[in-house]
Design an enzyme around this catalytic site. Structure first.
Site, short mmCIF file in Angstrom:
data_model
loop_
_atom_site.label_atom_id
_atom_site.label_comp_id
_atom_site.label_asym_id
_atom_site.label_seq_id
_atom_site.Cartn_x
_atom_site.Cartn_y
_atom_site.Cartn_z
N ILE A 11 -47.34 -9.33 -17.04
CA ILE A 11 -48.21 -7.99 -17.50
C ILE A 11 -47.41 -6.72 -17.08
O ILE A 11 -47.59 -5.83 -18.01
CB ILE A 11 -49.52 -8.31 -16.91
CG1 ILE A 11 -50.46 -7.30 -17.99
CG2 ILE A 11 -49.52 -7.70 -15.58
CD1 ILE A 11 -50.58 -7.92 -19.21
N SER A 33 -41.28 -5.99 -5.70
CA SER A 33 -41.62 -7.24 -6.11
C SER A 33 -40.27 -8.06 -5.57
O SER A 33 -39.34 -7.74 -5.07
CB SER A 33 -41.20 -7.35 -7.86
OG SER A 33 -42.06 -8.13 -8.23
N ARG A 34 -40.76 -9.38 -5.33
CA ARG A 34 -39.81 -10.20 -4.58
C ARG A 34 -38.60 -10.35 -5.53
O ARG A 34 -37.56 -10.70 -5.10
CB ARG A 34 -40.22 -11.46 -4.18
CG ARG A 34 -41.35 -11.15 -2.95
CD ARG A 34 -42.49 -12.19 -2.79
NE ARG A 34 -42.87 -12.59 -3.99
CZ ARG A 34 -43.66 -13.81 -4.19
NH1 ARG A 34 -44.12 -14.46 -3.29
NH2 ARG A 34 -44.11 -14.15 -5.45
N LYS A 87 -56.87 -6.36 -13.57
CA LYS A 87 -58.11 -7.35 -13.63
C LYS A 87 -57.87 -8.69 -13.14
O LYS A 87 -56.61 -9.16 -13.40
CB LYS A 87 -59.06 -7.23 -14.69
CG LYS A 87 -58.13 -7.53 -16.12
CD LYS A 87 -57.31 -8.76 -16.57
CE LYS A 87 -58.20 -9.89 -16.44
NZ LYS A 87 -57.37 -11.10 -17.04
#
Ligand code: NAP
Length: 303
Positions: A11, A33-34, A87
């Site tokens: 997303i 982010s990894r 969400k």
């Protein structure tokens, strides 16, 4: 305003990065982010390191799945930054209450987003339904999990919510447009024998509303809701993006691409106003379905 994105996966790349690139309010200043990165943007693999290294980044947007998101959200708020959540806003309701308290104590903005509420037909549907009485409603949210969530085992693990991951989008629209509050009266949840979250669910709600969520849909995909009222029939199709009244198309656009730009515009307003926007109504319906619903065991599922 500078913003950092955390959890560079599906997303983030499909929606958040294009929405930020087109925004006059925001500059994407870092990613965390990894594995994932965003072309041309400074990339960190650890959130605390980014928060310490880039104190001028005042806002952080979390695109992680719900279970790992809570610890990240607490770190962002402890660091005194404004926070935007994908969400569903948490894996549990209590997590979100804790985040609300932390944001209040820190004097920062918290936005629990519901992207489907920004779909093109939703505001007009809400206006049309105001003052009308719902006699019955039907929600059909049927999509192919292999197509939209390829390989995302977390979605069928505990806390991943299974078919409620998309189904909560329908519930976010429902709780936005109905003139009266709605509550769950019964539910049937289908759990694959090898998974910890439902792959299909049928909900009965007050006001004569029935919902049918299914992650096993092949062929045409359906994200529709229809209501019969005391003064006509309303349908929202394509995830809230197309509006029909009495069978005639009256508005909307067959595209989801407006939803995330609208979320980021709203976040900019919240930060400027030092305000928060957290509505747990969709998540209460999901939690109640897990509490109240009957559980059926169905065939094992593999991606
Ligand atoms: P995703 O691609 O599976 O995950 C996003 C990123 O989060 C991953 O690339 C991974 O990045 C990181 N991550 C995953 N599991 C993690 C863990 N256990 N611990 C730490 N980091 C982890 O998921 P997504 O589809 O983008 O969905 C993320 C959120 O957006 C969900 O809440 C979903 O409901 C919502 N959403 C998704 C869609 C959609 O169509 N997919 C649409 C609207 C909203 P690294 O490995 O690089 O750290």
């Amino acid at each position: 305003m500078d913003i950092a994105l955390v959890g560079i996966g599906k997303i983030a790349l499909d929606q958040h990065v294009p929405a930020l690139a087109a925004s006059g309010d925001w500059t994407l200043a870092a990613s965390v982010s990894r594995h994932g990165t965003v072309d041309g943007i400074e990339a960190f693999t650890d959130l605390e390191t980014m928060l310490a290294a880039r104190p001028e980044i005042g806002t952080v947007s979390l695109c992680l799945p719900p279970v790992p998101r809570f610890a990240a959200a607490q770190a962002v708020l402890r660091a005194g930054r404004h926070l935007m959540l994908e969400k569903p806003p948490g894996a549990t309701l209590a997590e979100v209450h804790i985040l609300q308290d932390m944001a209040r104590a820190q004097g920062v903005s918290l936005f629990a987003t519901w992207h489907s509420r920004m779909a093109h037909g939703v505001a007009a549907a809400r206006r049309w339904l105001a003052g009308r009485t719902i006699h019955e409603g039907r929600i059909t949210w049927r999509e192919d999990v292999r197509k939209w969530h390829p390989g995302q085992d977390w979605i069928l693990a505990a806390g991943g919510m299974g078919v409620f991951d998309p189904g909560i989008n329908a519930l976010s629209i429902l709780t936005e447009i109905l003139p009266q509050p709605v509550h769950l009266t019964d539910a049937q949840l289908d759990f694959p024998a090898n998974r910890q979250a439902p792959i299909a669910a049928r909900l009965s709600l007050s006001q004569g509303i029935e919902a049918d969520f299914d992650f096993r849909q092949q062929g045409p995909q359906t994200w529709d809701m229809e209501f019969r009222t005391d003064a006509g029939h309303l349908a929202l199709r394509m995830g809230g993006n197309l509006l029909e009244i009495d069978g005639q198309r009256v508005g909307g656009q067959d595209s989801i691409m407006g939803e995330y730009p609208a979320l980021y515009a709203r976040m900019a307003d919240l930060v400027r106003d030092r305000a928060s926007d957290v509505d747990l109504a969709p998540m209460v319906l999901v939690a109640d379905a897990f509490t109240r619903g009957s559980r059926n065991s169905v065939d094992p599922f593999e991606f």
